[in-house]
Design an enzyme around this catalytic site. Structure first.
Site, short mmCIF file in Angstrom:
data_model
loop_
_atom_site.label_atom_id
_atom_site.label_comp_id
_atom_site.label_asym_id
_atom_site.label_seq_id
_atom_site.Cartn_x
_atom_site.Cartn_y
_atom_site.Cartn_z
N HIS A 362 0.81 -1.22 0.00
CA HIS A 362 0.00 0.00 0.00
C HIS A 362 0.85 1.27 0.00
O HIS A 362 0.42 2.30 -0.54
CB HIS A 362 -0.99 -0.02 1.17
CG HIS A 362 -2.21 -0.82 0.87
ND1 HIS A 362 -2.27 -2.17 1.05
CD2 HIS A 362 -3.39 -0.46 0.31
CE1 HIS A 362 -3.45 -2.60 0.65
NE2 HIS A 362 -4.15 -1.60 0.21
N CYS A 674 -9.16 -2.24 -12.06
CA CYS A 674 -8.83 -1.13 -11.16
C CYS A 674 -7.54 -1.38 -10.40
O CYS A 674 -7.11 -0.56 -9.60
CB CYS A 674 -9.97 -0.88 -10.17
SG CYS A 674 -10.26 -2.24 -9.01
#
Length: 755
Positions: A362, A674
């Site tokens: 992340h 995505c």
């Protein structure tokens, strides 16, 4: 032996230099195995030659002088075979070589084990005895286990030593630390180390700006700890017997010790930042106790470390004014977190380097969203030695250059200039549609998790939001946000892009996105309780969030809701029922809420095979390639040791993506991508060829993706996809696509280190 192993590894890992690390290693092994000799030979970087670097038992004058190739001697044999060699009488072996300067003719039993790190032989550990009797299995196991565990520590000590030599002008070449490309681009700046605040070993080297202020802060911290311990003792008077209370007397004595307090003050007076001075003093003081024969005294080393941590906590708690971030800050740490990244003012941050993580962590995703280069998984990173050093971050090749020379700096300055020029040239595409040369429109949406992304996304020509990560508002709080607290965030995003569609993903926590106030501790979190599994088990969370989403969309009619981590049709049915219930409740309360489009994320392998059935239950599908790749390839995307196996262009991944696309279209529903794969210019060619209906990418990659789409026909992309399916190696797929980009005049998207 386990405690001995742990102690040796810890001491080697905390050594201040390579020479200290090796001296600690050989001395401890000799004592632990009760041998006559312990030596360590290291491979000279870039060659196949071994040099005696430390010894206990051989002549100390031989250190640095004895040198042999992999073809020479028993030590060379161990390195050549990359496996242990255990002999009763070494001088009788055909490969035995005698070095008079070592004085080793008296020794017969020989055991050598290789030190291997990331498939490279770093050196050889050797123990010897006078007796003509080989070493037992326990000794072989101990030394082999130790060699494995100290390999990383030795590599880090090696790099630390190289940094110090480089700073002294003793190294003519640039120091390169390799990791994985996390976010493309290059940056030249100054390293700023971030670390776990309560971890003494993570404190970086840093000089003192004001020596008197540092000493005063340290002495104040010591007094705070003294008071804290006195209060603890007072509370324990009735709970502990008198003999146990003497522990606090021992702590008080240590706090008055000239070794701990005086030693730290002396280091500060020499110009060292108080936390660094404390770290080095505690290391030395603790090691003194660990080397004592008395078991009771050895255990006191743990007390010293505990005291050190307490003093550090008090030091860092003081309001001393953190050094402001510079304009060209490169954030560096063992495990840089998203919150640490967010603490740096955007105008100051130009790059990030983390010893842990991968290109799909992340932090790497956030770096791509911010448009800054990142290097992840640089596990040899000697973090403590880098603070304040000039560095170059190569996000393409996954490299960090420390104290770069003039030629390297010139080359990367040129590359950075080309990056800026390319971004400026591509900015003209923002107002143009993403249409292929043969007239196929492929909308490009933006991935977001921050409201700060809105303006850059609109300027870049985003046609909507393909993924809004709603977990970020949850992660910055110390409790679950209420319905009322969530509405403004969602409303801002929906209004900013209106009438363009905005896809809000329902809460996707678990795995590598924990909430401090909702801990989920599992042996294998990526295969555990995460995403939709949590919110379906806690419908109150799901209903609160979806009610907030629906209320935020009132009068706008551009809301799409996306369900993450779906693995079966029952989960979709249940999520649909809850969403319908949330809307019905609002209608009963008098709200006028439209029916939002609903979608399912394809990120679990089972969802690939169920794509058609899932699509029939919703309005669209959206592929999350980050998780899909890790599940298909059984590669934890945050695990540095296997991150090199994470290949989005793996043939199995391409076949899964094709199958998901075909399933959605059989059900008559659109399917998007995505995940981060949609932002890779090479992968975009394949997604276009497969027939995907839209892409959602980070703001920084939007115009690059649009450039690719506008430079190819779908027919050409389909032909390349079919050719890629015939290849068996993901690296060959990458070469095929990079060549296609260059042939199409998009060579600016292909950088050294990517191929």
């Amino acid at each position: 032996m386990l405690k001995t192993l742990q102690r040796i590894v810890e001491e080697v890992g905390s050594a201040a230099s390579m020479s200290d690390a090796l001296a600690i290693l050989v001395a401890n092994i000799r004592t632990a195995l009760k041998v006559n000799v312990c030596s360590v030979y290291l491979v000279t970087p870039g060659s196949e030659h071994l040099v005696l670097m430390a010894t206990e038992g051989l002549n100390a004058t031989a250190v640095g002088k004895v040198r042999l190739s992999f073809e020479e001697g028993l030590v060379g044999l161990v390195a050549q075979r990359a496996e242990p060699v255990n002999l009763d009488d070494a001088p009788q072996h055909a490969r035995y070589r005698y070095f008079p300067e070592t004085g080793e003719q008296r020794y017969h039993a020989f055991l050598g084990v290789p030190i291997i790190h990331q498939r490279r032989v770093l050196g050889v550990l050797v123990v010897q005895k006078r007796a003509r009797r080989g070493f037992g299995e326990s000794a072989v196991a101990f030394l082999s286990t130790l060699a494995v565990q100290v390999a990383v520590a030795i590599r880090q000590a090696e790099l630390s030593g190289e940094i110090q030599r480089l700073l002294r002008g003793e190294l003519p070449t640039d120091l390169i630390i390799r990791g994985l490309g996390g976010s493309p681009g290059v940056a030249i700046g100054i390293a700023r180390v971030v670390y776990a605040q309560a971890d003494l070993e993570k404190v970086p080297d840093r000089s003192a700006d004001d020596i008197e202020e540092e000493i005063a802060a340290f002495e104040h911290a010591v007094e705070d700890v003294r008071e804290e311990l006195a209060q603890i003792r007072q509370r324990m008077v009735r709970a502990l017997p008198a003999e146990e209370q003497t522990l606090f007397d021992a702590y008080a004595m240590m706090l008055d010790s000239d070794h701990l307090i005086g030693g730290t003050v002396q280091r500060i007076e020499e110009g060292t930042w108080a936390p660094t001075a404390l770290r080095d003093t505690v290391r030395k003081y603790a090691r003194t106790f660990e080397e004592m024969d008395d078991a009771y005294l050895r255990e006191r080393a743990a007390d010293i470390r505990d005291l050190g941590r307490r003093i550090l906590s008090q030091l860092l708690a003081q309001e001393r004014g953190e050094t402001p971030y510079r304009e060209n800050t490169v954030l560096i740490g063992d495990d840089v977190s998203a919150s640490q990244l967010a603490e740096v003012p955007p105008e100051c941050l130009i790059g990030v380097v983390s010893a842990r993580g991968s290109s799909s962590s992340h932090v790497a995703i956030l770096a791509r969203a911010l448009g800054i280069p990142a290097v992840m998984g640089a596990e040899n990173l000697p973090v403590g030695r880098l603070d304040g050093r000039e560095v170059i971050v190569d996000g393409y090749g996954g490299r960090l250059f420390v104290q770069p020379g003039r030629q390297v700096r010139r080359e990367f300055t040129r590359l950075a200039r080309e990056e800026r020029e390319l971004a400026r040239d591509l900015s003209g595409l923002a107002s143009k549609p993403a249409i292929t040369l043969d007239g196929v429109t492929l909308p490009i949406y933006v991935n977001s998790g921050l409201l700060a992304d809105v303006e850059p996304a609109l300027k870049s020509g985003a046609e909507g939001v393909g993924l809004y990560r709603t977990e970020f508002p949850y992660m910055v709080r110390d409790r679950f946000p209420s319905e009322e607290e969530q509405i403004p965030t969602y409303r801002q995003m929906l209004q900013a892009f209106h009438p363009r569609p905005v896809t809000l993903r329902t809460l996707d926590i678990g795995g590598d996105k924990p909430l401090a106030y909702f801990p989920v501790r599992e042996d294998n979190p990526f295969l555990g309780w995460r995403g939709i599994r949590i919110t379906l088990d806690h419908p109150e969370l799901f209903l609160t969030q979806t009610r907030a989403m629906l209320r935020a969309s009132d009068g706008l009619d551009n809301l799409r809701i996306l369900f993450p981590m779906i693995s079966n049709v029952a989960e979709v049915d249940e999520a649909n029922e809850l969403l319908t219930r949330a809307r019905d409740e609002l209608l009963e309360e008098g709200a006028s809420i439209g029916v939002p489009q609903r979608g399912v994320m394809i990120e679990v392998p089972s969802a690939v095979y169920l794509a058609e059935a899932l699509a029939r239950r919703v309005d669209y599908l959206s592929v999350g390639t980050n998780d899909l790749v890790q599940y298909l390839l059984a590669v934890d995307r945050n695990n540095t040791r296997v991150a090199s196996l994470y290949h989005p262009l793996h043939p199995a991944v391409l076949q899964a993506l094709q199958q998901a696309c075909e399933g959605a279209h059989r059900a008559g529903k659109p399917i998007y991508v995505c995940g981060e794969m949609a932002g890779d210019p090479a992968a975009v060619i394949l997604l276009l060829g497969m027939g995907y209906d839209a892409l959602s990418v980070s703001v920084a990659g939007l115009t690059r993706v649009k450039w690719v789409i506008r430079s190819f026909t779908r027919v050409r992309a389909r032909a390349l996809f079919e050719e890629a399916l015939r290849l068996e190696d993901p690296l060959h797929v990458r070469e095929l696509l990079d060549d296609a980009l260059i042939e199409a005049g998009l060579g600016g998207l292909v950088r050294p280190g990517k191929r």
